[in-house]
Motif scaffolding. Structure first.
Motif, PDB file in Angstrom:
ATOM      1  N   ARG A   1      45.508  42.737   9.635  1.00 27.57           N
ATOM      2  CA  ARG A   1      44.624  42.302  10.836  1.00 27.57           C
ATOM      3  C   ARG A   1      44.073  43.510  11.417  1.00 27.57           C
ATOM      4  O   ARG A   1      44.395  44.653  11.412  1.00 27.57           O
ATOM      5  CB  ARG A   1      45.744  41.626  11.805  1.00 27.57           C
ATOM      6  N   GLU A   2      43.172  43.194  12.617  1.00 35.14           N
ATOM      7  CA  GLU A   2      42.224  44.177  12.963  1.00 35.14           C
ATOM      8  C   GLU A   2      42.884  45.417  13.858  1.00 35.14           C
ATOM      9  O   GLU A   2      42.870  46.602  13.696  1.00 35.14           O
ATOM     10  CB  GLU A   2      41.462  43.642  14.226  1.00 35.14           C
ATOM     11  N   GLU A   3      44.196  45.105  14.392  1.00 32.59           N
ATOM     12  CA  GLU A   3      44.875  45.909  15.193  1.00 32.59           C
ATOM     13  C   GLU A   3      45.582  47.070  14.214  1.00 32.59           C
ATOM     14  O   GLU A   3      46.259  47.972  14.574  1.00 32.59           O
ATOM     15  CB  GLU A   3      45.868  45.398  16.292  1.00 32.59           C
ATOM     16  N   HIS A   4      45.846  46.722  12.860  1.00 26.47           N
ATOM     17  CA  HIS A   4      46.805  47.419  12.026  1.00 26.47           C
ATOM     18  C   HIS A   4      46.004  47.978  11.009  1.00 26.47           C
ATOM     19  O   HIS A   4      46.360  48.825  10.110  1.00 26.47           O
ATOM     20  CB  HIS A   4      47.953  46.776  11.738  1.00 26.47           C
ATOM     21  N   ALA A   5      44.787  47.577  10.536  1.00 24.02           N
ATOM     22  CA  ALA A   5      43.751  47.686   9.405  1.00 24.02           C
ATOM     23  C   ALA A   5      43.870  49.187   9.244  1.00 24.02           C
ATOM     24  O   ALA A   5      43.915  49.794   7.871  1.00 24.02           O
ATOM     25  CB  ALA A   5      42.711  47.015   9.476  1.00 24.02           C
ATOM     26  N   ASP A   6      43.364  50.033  10.382  1.00 22.66           N
ATOM     27  CA  ASP A   6      42.922  51.574   9.885  1.00 22.66           C
ATOM     28  C   ASP A   6      44.302  52.237   9.668  1.00 22.66           C
ATOM     29  O   ASP A   6      44.212  53.009   8.805  1.00 22.66           O
ATOM     30  CB  ASP A   6      42.376  52.012  11.233  1.00 22.66           C
TER      31      ASP A   6
ATOM     32  N   PRO B   1      50.600  39.038   6.737  1.00 26.30           N
ATOM     33  CA  PRO B   1      48.851  39.416   7.115  1.00 26.30           C
ATOM     34  C   PRO B   1      48.920  40.530   8.146  1.00 26.30           C
ATOM     35  O   PRO B   1      47.553  40.955   8.317  1.00 26.30           O
ATOM     36  CB  PRO B   1      48.448  37.905   7.583  1.00 26.30           C
ATOM     37  N   GLY B   2      49.870  40.774   8.746  1.00 27.21           N
ATOM     38  CA  GLY B   2      49.725  41.821   9.878  1.00 27.21           C
ATOM     39  C   GLY B   2      49.292  43.189   9.383  1.00 27.21           C
ATOM     40  O   GLY B   2      48.413  43.802  10.123  1.00 27.21           O
ATOM     41  N   TRP B   3      49.561  43.366   8.159  1.00 28.61           N
ATOM     42  CA  TRP B   3      49.144  44.773   7.696  1.00 28.61           C
ATOM     43  C   TRP B   3      47.219  44.856   7.853  1.00 28.61           C
ATOM     44  O   TRP B   3      47.001  45.974   8.089  1.00 28.61           O
ATOM     45  CB  TRP B   3      49.457  45.207   6.289  1.00 28.61           C
TER      46      TRP B   3
ATOM     47  N   PRO C   1      56.499  38.558   1.832  1.00 34.37           N
ATOM     48  CA  PRO C   1      55.978  38.199   3.196  1.00 34.37           C
ATOM     49  C   PRO C   1      56.649  38.824   4.383  1.00 34.37           C
ATOM     50  O   PRO C   1      56.204  39.076   5.519  1.00 34.37           O
ATOM     51  CB  PRO C   1      55.711  36.725   3.225  1.00 34.37           C
ATOM     52  N   ARG C   2      57.904  38.923   4.213  1.00 35.07           N
ATOM     53  CA  ARG C   2      58.819  39.371   5.318  1.00 35.07           C
ATOM     54  C   ARG C   2      58.838  40.996   5.408  1.00 35.07           C
ATOM     55  O   ARG C   2      59.307  41.521   6.806  1.00 35.07           O
ATOM     56  CB  ARG C   2      60.314  39.252   4.989  1.00 35.07           C
ATOM     57  N   LEU C   3      58.080  41.785   4.607  1.00 31.17           N
ATOM     58  CA  LEU C   3      57.761  43.186   4.797  1.00 31.17           C
ATOM     59  C   LEU C   3      56.496  43.280   5.820  1.00 31.17           C
ATOM     60  O   LEU C   3      55.591  43.405   5.403  1.00 31.17           O
ATOM     61  CB  LEU C   3      57.778  43.686   3.639  1.00 31.17           C
ATOM     62  N   GLY C   4      56.683  43.123   7.142  1.00 33.11           N
ATOM     63  CA  GLY C   4      55.519  43.317   8.168  1.00 33.11           C
ATOM     64  C   GLY C   4      55.396  44.908   8.637  1.00 33.11           C
ATOM     65  O   GLY C   4      56.631  45.499   8.197  1.00 33.11           O
ATOM     66  N   PRO C   5      54.620  45.138   9.118  1.00 35.96           N
ATOM     67  CA  PRO C   5      54.197  46.435   9.824  1.00 35.96           C
ATOM     68  C   PRO C   5      55.281  46.920  10.480  1.00 35.96           C
ATOM     69  O   PRO C   5      55.815  46.232  11.431  1.00 35.96           O
ATOM     70  CB  PRO C   5      52.931  46.337  10.365  1.00 35.96           C
ATOM     71  N   GLY C   6      55.670  48.131  10.589  1.00 36.53           N
ATOM     72  CA  GLY C   6      56.682  48.909  11.193  1.00 36.53           C
ATOM     73  C   GLY C   6      57.278  49.836  10.603  1.00 36.53           C
ATOM     74  O   GLY C   6      57.344  50.069   9.336  1.00 36.53           O
TER      75      GLY C   6
END
Length: 294
Positions: free
Chosen positions: A173-178, A169-171, A138-143
């Protein structure tokens, strides 16, 4: 239309073994796998997350399953950035992990990968390997750091089929999904769609994207609200209703229009809940769209 294979995330789970699902005379290691493979055309190997596999087990798995059966194999915890006890490694590698101060030595990761992949060669040679499942913490978030880490993982596993499950979950979510979809497609890596309870801050959205033409993967973890705080048994304890399963039928069928195979795996470990859910899902999808279990 691609093949849809439905199964569970383990055939050796203690709760399943003690549930009585395996018939008398088929409760030893060989009997369990042969019985499971007569019911389902795909299974996940989760023991490889906790310790490195062995060449012998890979050979036995191949010998005990029919032609066309698939194993999706979870990557060892050290390879995905999860905390790993030195005792989980072979004896000659433990000191390298125990004495680290910051990060993990890339040389150690390379050696672990070499042993992990070499042990799975019999499975791949027999045509039984579906994909390797890299489930990230879970700690591996987008970036950027995470993207670089993914690229290193994929380079290490070059030439192998890989699927990625994000627990942040950030991967999706709508702002990152594409962007996430594009990254996985670039890396020739299958996206893992997740079903779980949706009421927690850590809930991964049920986004079903196909990022490789070969394979798409769905892992259904149950919808227990104890996900963030309970024990492992509480976390995954859930009996799927027909209505909950029906939500995934159109998603899975759409995925099958874009990939040669779709694997649908149940991880709701509570007695025989996972196998019952898998049987129900296979019925809902319809036999014409599911690989027969001979």
């Amino acid at each position: 239309m691609g093949e849809i294979r439905v199964g569970t995330c383990s055939w050796t789970d203690k709760a399943l073994v003690s549930s009585g699902w395996y018939p008398k005379g088929q409760r030893d290691a060989e009997g369990r796998l042969r019985h499971y493979a007569a019911q389902f055309p795909v299974a996940e190997v989760d023991s490889t997350y906790y310790g490195l596999p062995s060449t012998r087990n890979s050979s036995l798995w191949a010998d005990r399953t029919p032609e066309g059966f698939r194993f999706d194999v979870k990557a060892f915890s050290l390879l995905t950035g999860h905390p790993t006890r030195p005792e989980a490694l072979p004896a000659d590698l433990r000191s390298a992990l125990a004495r680290r101060r910051t990060g993990i030595d890339p040389g150690l990761l390379d050696e672990v990968w070499n042993r992990f992949s070499s042990a799975l060669e019999p499975l791949r040679a027999a045509g039984r390997l579906g994909t390797l499942v890299f489930q990230f913490p879970p700690r591996l978030g987008p970036g950027r750091p995470a993207v670089e880490f993914l690229r290193r993982c994929r380079e290490r596993a070059r030439g192998w089929p890989v699927a990625v499950e994000f627990r942040h979950p950030g991967w999706w979510r709508e702002e990152h999904a594409d962007t996430t979809s594009a990254l996985l497609a670039e890396l020739d890596t299958a996206a893992v769609a997740v079903d779980m309870v949706q009421t927690l801050p850590t809930s991964v959205p049920p986004v079903a994207r196909v990022t490789t033409p070969e394979l798409a993967l769905v892992r259904l973890h149950g919808r227990n609200s104890a996900w963030g705080t309970g024990t492992k048994e509480e976390k995954f304890r859930h009996a799927y209703t027909p209505e909950e399963l029906s939500e995934w039928v159109p998603r899975v069928r759409t995925m099958a229009e874009q990939a040669r195979e779709v694997h649908v795996l149940f991880n709701n470990c509570c007695g025989d809940a996972a196998v019952r859910a898998a049987q129900s899902m296979r019925h809902l999808l319809g036999s014409r769209r599911v690989v027969p279990c001979d």
